[in-house]
Design an enzyme around this catalytic site. Structure first.
Site, PDB file in Angstrom:
ATOM      1  N   CYS A   5       2.131   4.656  -2.379  1.00 56.69           N
ATOM      2  CA  CYS A   5       0.721   4.813  -2.756  1.00 56.69           C
ATOM      3  C   CYS A   5      -0.124   5.048  -1.509  1.00 56.69           C
ATOM      4  CB  CYS A   5       0.223   3.575  -3.499  1.00 56.69           C
ATOM      5  SG  CYS A   5      -1.510   3.709  -4.005  1.00 56.69           S
TER       6      CYS A   5
ATOM      7  N   CYS B 107      -3.560   3.215  -1.431  1.00 59.48           N
ATOM      8  CA  CYS B 107      -3.510   1.768  -1.203  1.00 59.48           C
ATOM      9  C   CYS B 107      -3.145   1.437   0.239  1.00 59.48           C
ATOM     10  CB  CYS B 107      -2.495   1.124  -2.128  1.00 59.48           C
ATOM     11  SG  CYS B 107      -2.801   1.366  -3.877  1.00 59.48           S
ATOM     12  N   ASP B 108      -2.050   2.024   0.698  1.00 58.44           N
ATOM     13  CA  ASP B 108      -1.451   1.599   1.960  1.00 58.44           C
ATOM     14  C   ASP B 108      -1.857   2.439   3.169  1.00 58.44           C
ATOM     15  OD1 ASP B 108      -0.130  -0.296   0.444  1.00 58.44           O
ATOM     16  OD2 ASP B 108       1.608   0.977   0.107  1.00 58.44           O
TER      17      ASP B 108
END
Length: 527
Positions: free
Chosen positions: A341, A344-345
């Site tokens: 992701c 997200c990361d």
């Protein structure tokens, strides 16, 4: 800190605070501390129920602040500035500590209040992560309701030294009492299931006692939600059982091809879907994973906790998950440099070198997004050309810190035992191997259908997808399927919704015809 529009919205929410709330800020002379104090002072200016106290103590993390009630022992703390996706987490924490009743079911609230022991949670997040607020809000609520639970949200981008020392390379990552507790999106029910050891037994017993459904839908994504709405509108007893409501859409950030809605985000769309489903009498059971399907007088779905749900008809809508590369090092370094992701990361790799595997729309979009955060992006595509839309390719090639490699097969993810430090790919034309030094690998190579639990029960394609006819009927009578889990081409949200509606109507038709046949059999027996 907050603009006039946001202040007006926040003032409306804070009118629901009924108990005095104290914000205790641990600060130093940094710019981040100044910004945090500005935010807290904006909050205090909007209500007489909230006060702020500035302390220059020996707190481990600065800037940070706690939300508490005077002379009470609650522990909800934010280490960093909860803006972006986490602003909602801040507002909800203020409301819950301030006495506003949570929206969760009473049984869940009672389960939280009954927890015994000491639970000190720490959640590492990034402000661009759409999955992080779900975890933060769940743990904040637990801390607001039970003094045995403490929770701190930690902005990984602000506390980089901690992130490095704990080798955190994916968010959200949760620690409990100093040990890693879990990573990735977790619902409140899932967290409670892990810390309340007797919860699964109680839940399994309750599920076993449920009456048979007319239509039981396994999966809570767009196909499952659509099927449930169409079924419930027909007046039949309908249930949804799913690991999480929303499925893969929860991990999707930008959605720009959902007809009639110019632009939205996955979590927002899921919230609207859930709200729509709950307008009808649909029994929604989340945090449940199906492990088996059997046919008899009634179809039976066996769950991971041992419970069995029965229904006259079944709808399989379990969707798909991220496809893995299946190369050495991928599993070993998952969450330690290997990620799926980018939204997200990505912030955890600020200033570092990363690779994106996959040249379709998802891969190219990921490379574009990451290029604005990281030092350099290497995009690796197996085919001899990128497969993304032309407009995305044009944008990608305009970026100076992106290298595109085609006709390349990733063969290994390398690391030092703790985290990723490189990647090996093979040139498919020359057969030569090349190694790229980097710190992160983002895998964007498509999806795999979630059909392991029904293998051997219904017929699957060579790719593991459920074979369906034009009405969504599978090889097992009374079992239908829809969405990304099936052989229907083009895995799109809008197509899944349409297929869910169609298969639901087909299931209803099957139920009507079955009931007529049953009546004929009874009449014949009586004669």
């Amino acid at each position: 800190m907050l603009d006039a529009n946001l202040k007006n919205q926040l003032k409306t929410y804070l009118a629901n605070v009924s108990k005095d709330v104290e914000l205790v800020a641990s600060v130093d002379d940094s710019k981040a501390s100044g910004e945090m104090l500005a935010l807290l002072n904006d909050i205090v200016s909007l209500t007489d129920k909230v006060t702020v106290k500035e302390v220059r103590d020996d707190a481990e993390r600065k800037p940070s602040f706690s939300i508490n009630r005077p002379n009470e022992n609650l522990s909800v703390r934010f280490a960093g500035l909860p803006m972006g996706h986490e602003f909602t987490s801040l507002v909800l924490a203020l409301l819950h500590v301030g006495g506003h009743p949570p929206k969760e079911e009473q049984a869940v609230l009672e389960q939280i209040s009954r927890l015994e022991g000491e639970f000190e949670f720490e959640t590492y997040i990034s402000l661009s992560c759409q999955n992080c607020p779900t975890v933060v809000q769940a743990l904040n609520l637990m801390a607001a309701l039970n003094p045995n639970v403490k929770h701190t949200m930690i902005d990984g981008a602000l506390f980089q030294d901690e992130v490095e020392s704990r080798q955190i390379m994916a968010v959200p990552t949760v620690y409990l009492n100093g040990k890693e507790f879990g990573a990735g999106r977790m619902t409140l029910e899932q967290i409670l299931g892990k810390v309340d050891t007797k919860a699964n037994e109680r839940e399994a017993q309750q599920l076993n006692e449920k009456e048979p459904y007319d239509l039981l839908i396994v999966g809570g994504g767009p196909a499952g939600a659509s099927a449930a709405i169409y079924a419930a509108r027909k007046g039949i007893r309908t249930g949804i059982v799913a690991d999480r409501f929303g499925g893969q859409v929860l991990d999707t950030m930008a959605i720009e091809n959902f007809i009639s809605v110019q632009e939205t985000e996955g979590p927002k769309l899921v919230a609207q879907l859930e709200q729509h489903v709950k307008q009808y009498e649909v029994d929604v059971m989340t945090n449940q994973r199906a492990v088996g399907l059997a046919s008899g007088d009634l179809r039976e779905v066996t769950l991971e906790n041992g419970a069995t749900l029965k229904s006259k008809a079944i709808m399989v809508a379990t969707g798909a998950r991220w496809r893995e590369m299946n190369v050495p090092g991928e599993n070993e370094y998952r969450g330690r440099g290997v990620a799926y992701c980018p939204h997200c990361d990505g912030p955890l790799f600020k200033g570092k070198r990363v690779a994106v595997i996959g040249g379709g729309n998802s891969g190219v979009e990921a490379a574009i997004d990451l290029a604005g955060i990281v030092a350099h992006v290497t995009l690796i595509e197996f085919d001899n050309q990128l497969r993304a839309d032309a407009v995305l390719q044009k944008k990608l090639h305009s970026l100076s810190n992106v290298t595109v490699i085609v006709s390349a097969m990733t063969t290994e993810v390398k690391g030092d035992g703790k985290k990723v430090n490189g990647l090996v790919y093979q040139d498919r034309i020359s057969d030569e191997s090349h190694e790229v030094e980097l710190e992160g690998v983002f895998v964007q190579i498509g999806l795999v259908p979630n059909t392991g639990w029904i293998k051997g029960s219904v017929e699957l394609s060579s790719r593991g997808e459920v074979l369906v006819d034009e009405k969504g009927q599978t090889s097992m009578t009374g079992v239908f399927a829809a969405g990304d889990v099936t052989t229907v081409p083009y895995k799109q949200i809008i197509i899944s919704m349409g297929e869910g509606a169609k298969a639901s109507l087909a299931a209803f038709d099957y139920l009507i015809r079955s009931s007529v046949e049953d009546d004929k059999d009874e009449e014949a027996s009586a004669a």
